[in-house]
Design a protein around this motif. Sequence first.
Motif, short mmCIF file in Angstrom:
data_model
loop_
_atom_site.label_atom_id
_atom_site.label_comp_id
_atom_site.label_asym_id
_atom_site.label_seq_id
_atom_site.Cartn_x
_atom_site.Cartn_y
_atom_site.Cartn_z
N ALA A 198 0.82 -1.22 0.00
CA ALA A 198 0.00 0.00 0.00
C ALA A 198 0.85 1.27 0.00
O ALA A 198 0.37 2.34 -0.38
CB ALA A 198 -0.93 0.00 1.21
N GLY A 199 2.09 1.16 0.42
CA GLY A 199 2.96 2.33 0.47
C GLY A 199 3.76 2.57 -0.78
O GLY A 199 4.49 3.56 -0.87
N ILE A 200 3.65 1.69 -1.77
CA ILE A 200 4.39 1.86 -3.01
C ILE A 200 3.68 2.89 -3.88
O ILE A 200 2.47 2.78 -4.11
CB ILE A 200 4.51 0.52 -3.77
CG1 ILE A 200 5.27 -0.50 -2.91
CG2 ILE A 200 5.22 0.71 -5.11
CD1 ILE A 200 5.37 -1.87 -3.54
N PRO A 201 4.37 3.90 -4.40
CA PRO A 201 3.71 4.90 -5.25
C PRO A 201 3.13 4.25 -6.50
O PRO A 201 3.67 3.29 -7.05
CB PRO A 201 4.86 5.86 -5.61
CG PRO A 201 5.89 5.66 -4.55
CD PRO A 201 5.79 4.22 -4.15
N PHE A 221 6.14 -0.91 -13.35
CA PHE A 221 6.14 -2.37 -13.26
C PHE A 221 5.22 -2.98 -14.34
O PHE A 221 5.58 -3.98 -14.98
CB PHE A 221 5.67 -2.79 -11.87
CG PHE A 221 5.56 -4.28 -11.67
CD1 PHE A 221 6.66 -5.09 -11.73
CD2 PHE A 221 4.31 -4.85 -11.43
CE1 PHE A 221 6.55 -6.47 -11.55
CE2 PHE A 221 4.19 -6.21 -11.25
CZ PHE A 221 5.31 -7.02 -11.31
N ALA A 222 4.07 -2.35 -14.56
CA ALA A 222 3.17 -2.82 -15.61
C ALA A 222 3.78 -2.65 -16.99
O ALA A 222 3.68 -3.54 -17.85
CB ALA A 222 1.84 -2.08 -15.53
N LEU A 223 4.44 -1.51 -17.22
CA LEU A 223 4.98 -1.21 -18.54
C LEU A 223 6.21 -2.06 -18.88
O LEU A 223 6.35 -2.54 -20.01
CB LEU A 223 5.33 0.28 -18.62
CG LEU A 223 5.95 0.79 -19.92
CD1 LEU A 223 4.94 0.67 -21.05
CD2 LEU A 223 6.41 2.23 -19.76
N LEU A 224 7.08 -2.25 -17.89
CA LEU A 224 8.37 -2.88 -18.17
C LEU A 224 8.41 -4.37 -17.87
O LEU A 224 9.29 -5.08 -18.40
CB LEU A 224 9.47 -2.17 -17.35
CG LEU A 224 9.63 -0.67 -17.60
CD1 LEU A 224 10.69 -0.08 -16.69
CD2 LEU A 224 9.97 -0.40 -19.07
N ILE A 254 -11.44 2.65 -9.77
CA ILE A 254 -12.00 3.53 -10.80
C ILE A 254 -11.23 4.84 -10.88
O ILE A 254 -11.08 5.42 -11.95
CB ILE A 254 -13.50 3.77 -10.51
CG1 ILE A 254 -14.29 2.49 -10.75
CG2 ILE A 254 -14.05 4.90 -11.35
CD1 ILE A 254 -15.74 2.59 -10.35
N GLY A 255 -10.73 5.31 -9.76
CA GLY A 255 -10.02 6.58 -9.74
C GLY A 255 -8.54 6.50 -10.03
O GLY A 255 -7.85 7.52 -10.03
N GLU A 256 -8.00 5.32 -10.29
CA GLU A 256 -6.56 5.17 -10.54
C GLU A 256 -6.18 5.75 -11.90
O GLU A 256 -6.94 5.65 -12.87
CB GLU A 256 -6.17 3.69 -10.47
CG GLU A 256 -4.71 3.42 -10.77
CD GLU A 256 -3.77 4.25 -9.92
OE1 GLU A 256 -2.77 4.74 -10.47
OE2 GLU A 256 -4.04 4.44 -8.72
N THR A 257 -5.00 6.36 -11.97
CA THR A 257 -4.58 7.03 -13.20
C THR A 257 -3.26 6.51 -13.75
O THR A 257 -3.18 6.07 -14.90
CB THR A 257 -4.45 8.55 -12.95
OG1 THR A 257 -5.68 9.06 -12.45
CG2 THR A 257 -4.08 9.27 -14.22
#
Length: 493
Positions: A305-308, A315-318, A414-417
Amino acid sequence: MPATWIFLLLMAMATVGYFAAQARAIASAGGDGRKLHSLPSYYGVNTALAAAVPALALLAIWMVAQPIVLNGVVSADLPPEIATDSGRRSLALADVRRVADGLDLAVAEGAITAQEADNIGSDIAAVRDGLAAVGVVLGSGVDETTLQVAQRYRDLSGTGNILRLIAVLLVGFGSAAIAYRMTHRDFRARNYVETAILMVLIAAACVAILTTLGIVLSLIFNTVDFLGRYPIQDFLFGTRWEPSFSGRGGQSDLGFLPLIWGTLYISIIALLVAVPIGLFAAIYLSEYATKAVRSIAKPLLEVLAGIPTIVYGLFALLTVGPLLLEAFGSRGWLGLGWMSGGTAAMTAGLVMGIMLIPFVSSLSDDIINSVPQAMRDGSLGLGATHSETIRQVILPAALPGIVGAILLAASRAIGETMIVVLGAGAAASLSMNPFEAMTTVTAKIVSQLTGDGEFNSPETLVAFALGITLFIITLGLNVLALYIVRKYREQYE
Protein backbone atom coordinates in the motif's frame (compact mmCIF):
# COMPACT_ATOMS: atom_id res chain seq x y z
CA MET A 1 7.88 41.18 3.07
CA PRO A 2 7.13 37.50 2.31
CA ALA A 3 4.25 35.87 4.15
CA THR A 4 6.70 33.49 5.87
CA TRP A 5 8.44 36.38 7.60
CA ILE A 6 5.11 37.87 8.65
CA PHE A 7 4.14 34.51 10.12
CA LEU A 8 7.41 34.34 12.08
CA LEU A 9 6.88 37.88 13.39
CA LEU A 10 3.41 36.93 14.60
CA MET A 11 4.77 33.83 16.32
CA ALA A 12 7.41 35.97 18.04
CA MET A 13 4.74 38.47 19.11
CA ALA A 14 2.57 35.64 20.44
CA THR A 15 5.50 34.20 22.41
CA VAL A 16 6.28 37.56 23.99
CA GLY A 17 2.61 38.06 24.79
CA TYR A 18 2.41 34.63 26.43
CA PHE A 19 5.15 35.29 28.96
CA ALA A 20 4.15 38.93 29.51
CA ALA A 21 0.51 38.05 30.27
CA GLN A 22 1.53 35.18 32.51
CA ALA A 23 3.80 37.48 34.52
CA ARG A 24 1.08 40.16 34.73
CA ALA A 25 -1.47 37.64 36.02
CA ILE A 26 0.86 36.37 38.74
CA ALA A 27 1.78 39.94 39.70
CA SER A 28 -1.90 40.89 40.02
CA ALA A 29 -2.31 38.04 42.51
CA GLY A 30 0.60 39.24 44.60
CA GLY A 31 2.78 36.37 43.44
CA ASP A 32 0.36 33.72 44.73
CA GLY A 33 -0.93 31.63 41.82
CA ARG A 34 -3.64 30.10 44.04
CA LYS A 35 -5.55 33.40 44.00
CA LEU A 36 -5.93 33.31 40.22
CA HIS A 37 -9.20 32.24 38.63
CA SER A 38 -7.35 30.09 36.07
CA LEU A 39 -3.93 28.53 35.82
CA PRO A 40 -1.21 31.02 34.88
CA SER A 41 -0.68 29.31 31.54
CA TYR A 42 -4.26 30.12 30.48
CA TYR A 43 -3.56 33.84 30.78
CA GLY A 44 -0.50 33.48 28.58
CA VAL A 45 -2.31 31.32 26.02
CA ASN A 46 -5.18 33.81 25.86
CA THR A 47 -2.84 36.65 24.93
CA ALA A 48 -0.87 34.46 22.51
CA LEU A 49 -4.05 33.41 20.72
CA ALA A 50 -5.23 37.01 20.59
CA ALA A 51 -1.93 38.02 18.98
CA ALA A 52 -1.81 35.19 16.43
CA VAL A 53 -5.28 34.01 15.42
CA PRO A 54 -6.96 37.25 14.17
CA ALA A 55 -3.77 38.35 12.42
CA LEU A 56 -3.26 34.96 10.76
CA ALA A 57 -6.89 34.95 9.63
CA LEU A 58 -6.43 38.40 8.08
CA LEU A 59 -3.18 37.23 6.44
CA ALA A 60 -4.90 34.20 4.90
CA ILE A 61 -7.82 36.28 3.60
CA TRP A 62 -5.46 38.92 2.21
CA MET A 63 -3.34 36.32 0.39
CA VAL A 64 -6.47 34.94 -1.30
CA ALA A 65 -8.11 38.28 -2.06
CA GLN A 66 -5.10 40.26 -3.29
CA PRO A 67 -4.48 38.26 -6.52
CA ILE A 68 -8.20 38.39 -7.34
CA VAL A 69 -8.32 42.16 -6.88
CA LEU A 70 -5.11 42.70 -8.84
CA ASN A 71 -6.37 40.56 -11.72
CA GLY A 72 -9.52 42.64 -11.88
CA VAL A 73 -7.54 45.89 -11.85
CA VAL A 74 -4.94 45.02 -14.49
CA SER A 75 -7.51 43.34 -16.76
CA ALA A 76 -8.64 46.83 -17.75
CA ASP A 77 -5.15 47.48 -19.18
CA LEU A 78 -5.32 44.50 -21.55
CA PRO A 79 -6.38 44.99 -25.17
CA PRO A 80 -10.20 44.95 -25.56
CA GLU A 81 -10.20 41.81 -27.70
CA ILE A 82 -8.40 39.94 -24.90
CA ALA A 83 -10.18 41.50 -21.92
CA THR A 84 -13.60 40.49 -23.25
CA ASP A 85 -12.64 36.85 -23.93
CA SER A 86 -12.50 34.86 -20.67
CA GLY A 87 -10.17 32.19 -22.05
CA ARG A 88 -7.67 34.59 -23.61
CA ARG A 89 -7.87 36.86 -20.57
CA SER A 90 -6.96 34.03 -18.18
CA LEU A 91 -3.99 33.05 -20.33
CA ALA A 92 -2.84 36.69 -20.60
CA LEU A 93 -3.11 37.18 -16.83
CA ALA A 94 -1.08 34.01 -16.29
CA ASP A 95 1.66 35.51 -18.48
CA VAL A 96 1.40 38.79 -16.58
CA ARG A 97 1.87 37.07 -13.22
CA ARG A 98 4.75 34.97 -14.55
CA VAL A 99 6.55 38.01 -15.94
CA ALA A 100 5.93 40.03 -12.76
CA ASP A 101 7.43 37.26 -10.63
CA GLY A 102 10.31 37.02 -13.09
CA LEU A 103 10.99 40.75 -12.78
CA ASP A 104 11.31 40.45 -9.00
CA LEU A 105 13.61 37.44 -9.37
CA ALA A 106 15.71 39.17 -12.04
CA VAL A 107 16.17 42.25 -9.85
CA ALA A 108 17.05 40.08 -6.83
CA GLU A 109 19.70 38.18 -8.80
CA GLY A 110 21.09 41.29 -10.50
CA ALA A 111 20.09 40.27 -14.03
CA ILE A 112 18.40 43.65 -14.49
CA THR A 113 18.40 46.83 -12.47
CA ALA A 114 15.48 48.03 -10.40
CA GLN A 115 15.19 51.05 -12.70
CA GLU A 116 14.82 48.80 -15.76
CA ALA A 117 12.16 46.76 -13.98
CA ASP A 118 10.26 49.92 -13.04
CA ASN A 119 10.51 51.40 -16.54
CA ILE A 120 10.22 48.54 -19.00
CA GLY A 121 9.63 50.77 -22.01
CA SER A 122 13.15 52.24 -21.77
CA ASP A 123 14.91 49.03 -22.80
CA ILE A 124 12.67 46.07 -23.56
CA ALA A 125 15.54 44.04 -25.00
CA ALA A 126 17.49 44.29 -21.74
CA VAL A 127 14.42 43.21 -19.77
CA ARG A 128 13.90 40.20 -22.02
CA ASP A 129 17.54 39.19 -21.64
CA GLY A 130 17.36 39.62 -17.88
CA LEU A 131 14.22 37.50 -17.62
CA ALA A 132 15.79 34.81 -19.79
CA ALA A 133 18.82 34.79 -17.47
CA VAL A 134 16.59 33.72 -14.54
CA GLY A 135 14.69 31.12 -16.57
CA VAL A 136 11.66 33.17 -17.67
CA VAL A 137 11.49 32.74 -21.43
CA LEU A 138 8.99 35.03 -23.11
CA GLY A 139 7.06 33.55 -26.00
CA SER A 140 6.01 35.38 -29.11
CA GLY A 141 2.63 36.14 -27.53
CA VAL A 142 4.21 38.26 -24.78
CA ASP A 143 4.48 41.73 -26.30
CA GLU A 144 5.30 45.17 -24.96
CA THR A 145 1.74 45.61 -23.65
CA THR A 146 2.00 42.44 -21.59
CA LEU A 147 5.33 43.59 -20.17
CA GLN A 148 3.88 46.96 -19.19
CA VAL A 149 0.84 45.32 -17.59
CA ALA A 150 3.22 43.01 -15.72
CA GLN A 151 5.11 46.08 -14.48
CA ARG A 152 1.88 47.60 -13.16
CA TYR A 153 0.90 44.29 -11.60
CA ARG A 154 4.31 44.17 -9.89
CA ASP A 155 3.94 47.72 -8.57
CA LEU A 156 0.43 47.07 -7.25
CA SER A 157 1.53 43.79 -5.73
CA GLY A 158 4.40 45.53 -3.94
CA THR A 159 2.03 48.16 -2.56
CA GLY A 160 -0.41 45.46 -1.49
CA ASN A 161 2.33 43.54 0.30
CA ILE A 162 3.33 46.64 2.27
CA LEU A 163 -0.27 47.31 3.25
CA ARG A 164 -0.64 43.63 4.19
CA LEU A 165 2.36 43.82 6.51
CA ILE A 166 1.07 46.95 8.22
CA ALA A 167 -2.51 45.68 8.59
CA VAL A 168 -1.54 42.23 9.88
CA LEU A 169 0.94 43.56 12.42
CA LEU A 170 -1.50 46.23 13.63
CA VAL A 171 -4.25 43.65 14.12
CA GLY A 172 -1.89 41.27 15.91
CA PHE A 173 -0.43 43.95 18.16
CA GLY A 174 -3.82 45.52 18.88
CA SER A 175 -5.44 42.19 19.78
CA ALA A 176 -2.49 41.24 21.98
CA ALA A 177 -2.61 44.64 23.75
CA ILE A 178 -6.33 44.27 24.48
CA ALA A 179 -5.86 40.74 25.84
CA TYR A 180 -2.88 41.88 27.92
CA ARG A 181 -4.87 44.74 29.49
CA MET A 182 -7.71 42.34 30.32
CA THR A 183 -5.30 40.07 32.21
CA HIS A 184 -6.11 40.17 35.93
CA ARG A 185 -6.42 37.62 38.67
CA ASP A 186 -10.24 37.63 38.39
CA PHE A 187 -10.23 37.37 34.59
CA ARG A 188 -11.79 34.07 33.42
CA ALA A 189 -8.95 33.20 31.06
CA ARG A 190 -9.73 29.48 30.89
CA ASN A 191 -13.25 30.15 29.54
CA TYR A 192 -11.90 32.45 26.85
CA VAL A 193 -9.15 30.00 25.84
CA GLU A 194 -11.50 27.03 25.62
CA THR A 195 -13.98 29.05 23.55
CA ALA A 196 -11.20 30.20 21.24
CA ILE A 197 -9.91 26.64 20.78
CA LEU A 198 -13.45 25.49 20.03
CA MET A 199 -13.77 28.14 17.34
CA VAL A 200 -10.42 27.11 15.84
CA LEU A 201 -11.59 23.48 15.70
CA ILE A 202 -14.86 24.52 14.05
CA ALA A 203 -12.93 26.56 11.50
CA ALA A 204 -10.67 23.59 10.74
CA ALA A 205 -13.73 21.42 10.17
CA CYS A 206 -15.25 24.04 7.89
CA VAL A 207 -12.10 24.14 5.76
CA ALA A 208 -12.62 20.53 4.69
CA ILE A 209 -16.30 21.14 3.96
CA LEU A 210 -15.68 24.33 2.00
CA THR A 211 -12.86 22.70 0.04
CA THR A 212 -15.15 19.87 -1.02
CA LEU A 213 -17.86 22.38 -1.91
CA GLY A 214 -15.39 24.41 -3.97
CA ILE A 215 -14.26 21.33 -5.90
CA VAL A 216 -17.84 20.32 -6.67
CA LEU A 217 -18.84 23.84 -7.74
CA SER A 218 -15.83 24.19 -10.03
CA LEU A 219 -16.73 20.91 -11.69
CA ILE A 220 -20.38 21.92 -12.06
CA PHE A 221 -19.71 25.37 -13.55
CA ASN A 222 -17.19 24.11 -16.10
CA THR A 223 -19.41 21.15 -16.97
CA VAL A 224 -22.32 23.50 -17.63
CA ASP A 225 -20.01 25.56 -19.84
CA PHE A 226 -19.02 22.42 -21.75
CA LEU A 227 -22.61 21.28 -22.22
CA GLY A 228 -23.42 24.71 -23.62
CA ARG A 229 -20.84 24.11 -26.36
CA TYR A 230 -21.28 20.39 -27.02
CA PRO A 231 -24.55 18.35 -27.17
CA ILE A 232 -25.14 16.34 -24.00
CA GLN A 233 -26.65 13.41 -25.89
CA ASP A 234 -23.52 13.08 -28.03
CA PHE A 235 -21.37 13.13 -24.89
CA LEU A 236 -23.36 10.58 -22.87
CA PHE A 237 -24.23 8.16 -25.66
CA GLY A 238 -21.47 8.67 -28.21
CA THR A 239 -19.38 5.60 -29.04
CA ARG A 240 -16.34 7.41 -30.46
CA TRP A 241 -13.68 9.42 -28.66
CA GLU A 242 -11.73 11.43 -31.21
CA PRO A 243 -11.02 14.98 -30.00
CA SER A 244 -9.62 17.38 -32.57
CA PHE A 245 -8.03 20.44 -31.01
CA SER A 246 -7.48 22.02 -34.40
CA GLY A 247 -11.22 21.86 -35.11
CA ARG A 248 -12.15 23.62 -31.85
CA GLY A 249 -14.97 21.16 -31.35
CA GLY A 250 -16.44 21.20 -34.84
CA GLN A 251 -14.76 17.95 -35.88
CA SER A 252 -14.49 16.33 -32.47
CA ASP A 253 -16.27 13.21 -31.27
CA LEU A 254 -16.37 13.25 -27.46
CA GLY A 255 -18.38 10.14 -26.68
CA PHE A 256 -18.27 9.05 -23.05
CA LEU A 257 -19.13 5.36 -23.50
CA PRO A 258 -15.68 4.08 -24.62
CA LEU A 259 -14.04 5.73 -21.61
CA ILE A 260 -16.47 4.45 -18.98
CA TRP A 261 -16.31 1.01 -20.58
CA GLY A 262 -12.54 0.92 -20.30
CA THR A 263 -12.73 2.21 -16.73
CA LEU A 264 -15.19 -0.45 -15.61
CA TYR A 265 -13.50 -3.24 -17.59
CA ILE A 266 -10.06 -2.59 -16.10
CA SER A 267 -11.57 -2.15 -12.62
CA ILE A 268 -13.38 -5.50 -12.88
CA ILE A 269 -10.14 -7.24 -13.85
CA ALA A 270 -8.41 -5.59 -10.88
CA LEU A 271 -11.15 -6.68 -8.48
CA LEU A 272 -11.03 -10.25 -9.82
CA VAL A 273 -7.38 -10.28 -8.79
CA ALA A 274 -7.56 -8.32 -5.54
CA VAL A 275 -10.75 -9.64 -3.92
CA PRO A 276 -9.95 -13.40 -3.77
CA ILE A 277 -6.31 -12.92 -2.83
CA GLY A 278 -7.02 -10.15 -0.33
CA LEU A 279 -9.96 -11.97 1.24
CA PHE A 280 -8.09 -15.29 1.56
CA ALA A 281 -5.11 -13.44 3.05
CA ALA A 282 -7.41 -11.76 5.57
CA ILE A 283 -8.99 -15.09 6.56
CA TYR A 284 -5.59 -16.67 7.06
CA LEU A 285 -4.15 -13.78 9.05
CA SER A 286 -7.20 -13.44 11.31
CA GLU A 287 -8.14 -17.10 11.83
CA TYR A 288 -5.18 -19.36 11.13
CA ALA A 289 -1.91 -17.45 11.49
CA THR A 290 -0.07 -17.46 14.80
CA LYS A 291 0.81 -14.18 16.47
CA ALA A 292 4.42 -14.49 15.32
CA VAL A 293 3.44 -15.08 11.70
CA ARG A 294 0.80 -12.35 11.78
CA SER A 295 3.24 -9.80 13.22
CA ILE A 296 5.52 -10.38 10.22
CA ALA A 297 3.09 -11.17 7.38
CA LYS A 298 0.62 -8.32 7.92
CA PRO A 299 3.23 -5.49 7.81
CA LEU A 300 4.87 -7.09 4.78
CA LEU A 301 1.52 -7.29 3.02
CA GLU A 302 0.71 -3.68 3.80
CA VAL A 303 4.04 -2.55 2.36
CA LEU A 304 2.30 -2.84 -1.01
CA ALA A 305 0.00 0.00 0.00
CA GLY A 306 2.96 2.33 0.47
CA ILE A 307 4.39 1.86 -3.01
CA PRO A 308 3.71 4.90 -5.25
CA THR A 309 1.35 4.22 -8.13
CA ILE A 310 3.93 5.45 -10.63
CA VAL A 311 6.11 2.53 -9.56
CA TYR A 312 3.23 0.15 -10.21
CA GLY A 313 2.81 1.79 -13.60
CA LEU A 314 6.46 1.23 -14.47
CA PHE A 315 6.14 -2.37 -13.26
CA ALA A 316 3.17 -2.82 -15.61
CA LEU A 317 4.98 -1.21 -18.54
CA LEU A 318 8.37 -2.88 -18.17
CA THR A 319 7.58 -6.27 -16.62
CA VAL A 320 3.96 -7.41 -16.73
CA GLY A 321 3.22 -6.13 -20.25
CA PRO A 322 6.21 -7.85 -21.90
CA LEU A 323 5.46 -11.08 -20.00
CA LEU A 324 1.85 -11.12 -21.21
CA LEU A 325 2.98 -10.30 -24.74
CA GLU A 326 5.46 -13.15 -24.61
CA ALA A 327 2.69 -15.52 -23.56
CA PHE A 328 -0.33 -14.32 -25.56
CA GLY A 329 1.25 -12.50 -28.52
CA SER A 330 1.48 -13.83 -32.05
CA ARG A 331 5.08 -14.85 -31.38
CA GLY A 332 4.43 -15.97 -27.81
CA TRP A 333 5.03 -19.44 -26.51
CA LEU A 334 1.25 -20.10 -26.61
CA GLY A 335 1.00 -18.80 -30.18
CA LEU A 336 -2.52 -17.42 -29.64
CA GLY A 337 -2.00 -14.01 -31.22
CA TRP A 338 -4.42 -12.32 -28.84
CA MET A 339 -2.07 -9.52 -27.91
CA SER A 340 -0.32 -7.10 -30.27
CA GLY A 341 1.41 -4.87 -27.71
CA GLY A 342 2.45 -4.76 -24.07
CA THR A 343 -0.12 -2.11 -23.15
CA ALA A 344 -3.54 -3.67 -22.67
CA ALA A 345 -6.49 -3.75 -20.28
CA MET A 346 -5.19 -7.02 -18.81
CA THR A 347 -1.79 -5.47 -18.05
CA ALA A 348 -3.27 -2.54 -16.13
CA GLY A 349 -5.93 -4.72 -14.47
CA LEU A 350 -3.44 -7.26 -13.10
CA VAL A 351 -1.11 -4.64 -11.68
CA MET A 352 -3.99 -2.59 -10.27
CA GLY A 353 -5.30 -5.74 -8.61
CA ILE A 354 -1.92 -6.27 -6.95
CA MET A 355 -2.06 -2.69 -5.70
CA LEU A 356 -5.53 -3.25 -4.21
CA ILE A 357 -4.63 -6.48 -2.35
CA PRO A 358 -3.52 -4.75 0.90
CA PHE A 359 -6.58 -2.48 0.70
CA VAL A 360 -9.00 -5.41 0.60
CA SER A 361 -6.93 -7.51 3.01
CA SER A 362 -6.61 -4.87 5.74
CA LEU A 363 -10.27 -3.87 5.69
CA SER A 364 -11.47 -7.49 5.59
CA ASP A 365 -9.07 -8.45 8.38
CA ASP A 366 -10.41 -5.71 10.63
CA ILE A 367 -14.00 -6.66 9.81
CA ILE A 368 -13.44 -10.37 10.50
CA ASN A 369 -11.73 -9.60 13.79
CA SER A 370 -14.72 -7.47 14.82
CA VAL A 371 -17.04 -10.50 14.76
CA PRO A 372 -17.80 -11.29 18.43
CA GLN A 373 -15.77 -14.14 19.90
CA ALA A 374 -18.96 -15.54 21.41
CA MET A 375 -20.16 -16.52 17.95
CA ARG A 376 -16.97 -18.49 17.36
CA ASP A 377 -17.18 -20.17 20.75
CA GLY A 378 -20.84 -21.08 20.26
CA SER A 379 -20.17 -22.67 16.87
CA LEU A 380 -17.19 -24.64 18.13
CA GLY A 381 -19.15 -25.68 21.22
CA LEU A 382 -21.86 -27.18 19.01
CA GLY A 383 -19.26 -29.40 17.35
CA ALA A 384 -18.46 -27.45 14.18
CA THR A 385 -14.90 -27.55 12.89
CA HIS A 386 -12.77 -24.45 12.54
CA SER A 387 -13.31 -24.27 8.76
CA GLU A 388 -17.06 -24.82 9.14
CA THR A 389 -17.18 -22.01 11.69
CA ILE A 390 -15.43 -19.68 9.25
CA ARG A 391 -17.71 -20.59 6.33
CA GLN A 392 -21.05 -20.72 8.15
CA VAL A 393 -20.67 -18.24 11.01
CA ILE A 394 -17.80 -15.77 10.65
CA LEU A 395 -18.03 -14.95 6.95
CA PRO A 396 -21.84 -14.47 6.97
CA ALA A 397 -21.50 -12.22 10.01
CA ALA A 398 -18.69 -10.22 8.37
CA LEU A 399 -20.21 -10.23 4.87
CA PRO A 400 -21.74 -6.71 4.98
CA GLY A 401 -18.40 -5.23 5.99
CA ILE A 402 -16.55 -7.27 3.37
CA VAL A 403 -18.97 -6.09 0.67
CA GLY A 404 -18.39 -2.53 1.80
CA ALA A 405 -14.61 -3.07 1.60
CA ILE A 406 -14.96 -4.43 -1.94
CA LEU A 407 -17.03 -1.42 -3.00
CA LEU A 408 -14.46 0.95 -1.52
CA ALA A 409 -11.74 -0.94 -3.38
CA ALA A 410 -13.80 -0.58 -6.56
CA SER A 411 -13.99 3.19 -6.13
CA ARG A 412 -10.23 3.23 -5.59
CA ALA A 413 -9.70 1.26 -8.80
CA ILE A 414 -12.00 3.53 -10.80
CA GLY A 415 -10.02 6.58 -9.74
CA GLU A 416 -6.56 5.17 -10.54
CA THR A 417 -4.58 7.03 -13.20
CA MET A 418 -0.85 6.30 -13.47
CA ILE A 419 -1.15 2.53 -13.82
CA VAL A 420 -3.66 3.01 -16.63
CA VAL A 421 -1.59 5.66 -18.40
CA LEU A 422 1.50 3.44 -18.48
CA GLY A 423 -0.06 0.00 -18.64
CA ALA A 424 -3.33 0.17 -20.57
CA GLY A 425 -2.54 2.45 -23.48
CA ALA A 426 -4.42 5.49 -24.77
CA ALA A 427 -6.95 3.98 -27.19
CA ALA A 428 -10.63 4.54 -26.37
CA SER A 429 -12.19 1.21 -27.28
CA LEU A 430 -15.43 -0.70 -26.72
CA SER A 431 -13.75 -4.06 -27.29
CA MET A 432 -14.42 -7.13 -25.15
CA ASN A 433 -10.87 -8.39 -25.64
CA PRO A 434 -8.88 -7.78 -22.43
CA PHE A 435 -5.63 -8.05 -24.37
CA GLU A 436 -6.33 -4.91 -26.41
CA ALA A 437 -5.30 -1.39 -25.46
CA MET A 438 -7.93 0.63 -23.63
CA THR A 439 -8.08 3.81 -21.62
CA THR A 440 -10.09 5.19 -18.73
CA VAL A 441 -11.81 8.38 -17.70
CA THR A 442 -8.97 9.47 -15.42
CA ALA A 443 -6.34 8.96 -18.12
CA LYS A 444 -8.30 11.13 -20.54
CA ILE A 445 -8.78 13.85 -17.95
CA VAL A 446 -4.99 14.08 -17.70
CA SER A 447 -4.50 14.11 -21.48
CA GLN A 448 -7.24 16.70 -22.12
CA LEU A 449 -5.79 19.14 -19.59
CA THR A 450 -2.21 18.64 -20.75
CA GLY A 451 -0.97 20.60 -23.73
CA ASP A 452 -1.42 24.03 -25.27
CA GLY A 453 -5.09 23.87 -26.25
CA GLU A 454 -7.41 26.76 -25.49
CA PHE A 455 -8.98 26.42 -22.07
CA ASN A 456 -12.43 27.48 -23.26
CA SER A 457 -12.62 24.87 -26.04
CA PRO A 458 -14.90 21.82 -25.69
CA GLU A 459 -11.86 19.51 -25.93
CA THR A 460 -10.49 21.02 -22.71
CA LEU A 461 -13.75 21.59 -20.86
CA VAL A 462 -14.77 17.98 -21.44
CA ALA A 463 -12.27 17.03 -18.74
CA PHE A 464 -14.56 18.62 -16.15
CA ALA A 465 -17.58 16.75 -17.52
CA LEU A 466 -15.59 13.53 -17.24
CA GLY A 467 -14.51 14.49 -13.74
CA ILE A 468 -17.99 15.17 -12.41
CA THR A 469 -19.28 11.93 -13.96
CA LEU A 470 -16.50 9.99 -12.28
CA PHE A 471 -17.14 11.87 -9.04
CA ILE A 472 -20.80 10.83 -9.08
CA ILE A 473 -19.89 7.18 -9.72
CA THR A 474 -17.31 6.94 -6.94
CA LEU A 475 -19.52 8.91 -4.54
CA GLY A 476 -22.35 6.47 -5.21
CA LEU A 477 -20.09 3.49 -4.52
CA ASN A 478 -18.84 5.02 -1.27
CA VAL A 479 -22.38 5.85 -0.10
CA LEU A 480 -23.54 2.34 -0.98
CA ALA A 481 -20.63 0.81 0.92
CA LEU A 482 -21.30 2.90 4.03
CA TYR A 483 -25.02 2.10 3.83
CA ILE A 484 -24.40 -1.65 3.67
CA VAL A 485 -21.91 -1.58 6.54
CA ARG A 486 -24.09 0.54 8.83
CA LYS A 487 -27.36 -1.25 8.06
CA TYR A 488 -26.26 -4.84 8.60
CA ARG A 489 -23.45 -4.48 11.13
CA GLU A 490 -26.01 -3.75 13.86
CA GLN A 491 -27.29 -7.31 13.69
CA TYR A 492 -24.09 -8.59 15.28
CA GLU A 493 -23.38 -5.88 17.85
